[in-house]
Design a protein around this motif. Structure first.
Motif, PDB file in Angstrom:
ATOM      1  N   CYS A   1      19.479 -10.229 -18.090  1.00  0.00           N
ATOM      2  CA  CYS A   1      19.739  -9.946 -19.677  1.00  0.00           C
ATOM      3  C   CYS A   1      20.449 -10.561 -19.677  1.00  0.00           C
ATOM      4  O   CYS A   1      21.777 -11.355 -20.056  1.00  0.00           O
ATOM      5  CB  CYS A   1      19.829  -8.537 -19.566  1.00  0.00           C
TER       6      CYS A   1
ATOM      7  N   GLN B   1      12.324  -5.533 -25.578  1.00  0.00           N
ATOM      8  CA  GLN B   1      13.057  -6.039 -26.441  1.00  0.00           C
ATOM      9  C   GLN B   1      14.140  -4.485 -25.834  1.00  0.00           C
ATOM     10  O   GLN B   1      12.665  -3.803 -26.598  1.00  0.00           O
ATOM     11  CB  GLN B   1      13.490  -6.496 -27.477  1.00  0.00           C
TER      12      GLN B   1
ATOM     13  N   VAL C   1      18.643  -5.835 -26.837  1.00  0.00           N
ATOM     14  CA  VAL C   1      19.529  -6.258 -25.627  1.00  0.00           C
ATOM     15  C   VAL C   1      17.632  -6.975 -24.629  1.00  0.00           C
ATOM     16  O   VAL C   1      16.341  -6.441 -24.669  1.00  0.00           O
ATOM     17  CB  VAL C   1      19.744  -5.546 -23.898  1.00  0.00           C
ATOM     18  N   CYS C   2      17.299  -8.233 -24.601  1.00  0.00           N
ATOM     19  CA  CYS C   2      16.195  -8.917 -23.652  1.00  0.00           C
ATOM     20  C   CYS C   2      16.413  -8.890 -22.346  1.00  0.00           C
ATOM     21  O   CYS C   2      17.663  -9.550 -22.231  1.00  0.00           O
ATOM     22  CB  CYS C   2      15.782  -9.552 -24.310  1.00  0.00           C
ATOM     23  N   PHE C   3      15.408  -9.182 -22.068  1.00  0.00           N
ATOM     24  CA  PHE C   3      15.451  -9.329 -20.086  1.00  0.00           C
ATOM     25  C   PHE C   3      15.300 -11.526 -19.502  1.00  0.00           C
ATOM     26  O   PHE C   3      13.615 -11.181 -20.549  1.00  0.00           O
ATOM     27  CB  PHE C   3      14.670  -8.781 -19.447  1.00  0.00           C
TER      28      PHE C   3
END
Length: 120
Positions: free
Chosen positions: A8, A84, A25-27
């Motif tokens: 992430c 997200q 947050v993005c993964f």
């Protein structure tokens, strides 16, 4: 999982007096963790979400924080790698929401320890 991993990445941080800290947050969907959880229909593991919240809390305080207790942990909807999400950290209350803050994906309260300081 630590934020230093490739699983992430923090896209943005916002601090509002009433809402606490919000971390977008993005993964990384290519991370191997998603191959086993679950093949063909990957979701972000709950343990990873809790670890990310702990890491973000540490970052917020500028020192290592470990969650001592977690209460009322509820995963309301699965989070997939392409999403997200916003981690909203307001004291001991933690929520994980969509970008518009309308959908609640997970929530819990936590007490924590700061082993590298006198504060607990």
């Amino acid at each position: 999982m630590s934020l230093r991993s490739k699983s992430c990445r923090i896209i943005g941080v916002n601090s509002e007096a009433d809402a606490g800290f919000m971390h977008l947050v993005c993964f990384d969907s290519s991370d191997p963790i998603f191959a086993g959880h679950f093949p063909g229909q990957p979701i972000v593991p709950g343990a990873c979400l809790v670890q990310i919240a702990e890491d973000l809390t540490s970052q917020q305080f500028g020192r290592t924080v470990h969650f001592n207790t977690i209460k009322n942990l509820k995963f309301r909807q699965p989070i997939t790698p392409e999403m997200q999400v916003v981690f909203v950290i307001n004291g001991s209350k933690i929520e994980i929401r969509d970008k518009s803050l309308t959908e609640l994906y997970a929530q819990f309260t936590a007490t924590y320890l700061c082993p590298d300081s006198d504060v607990q």
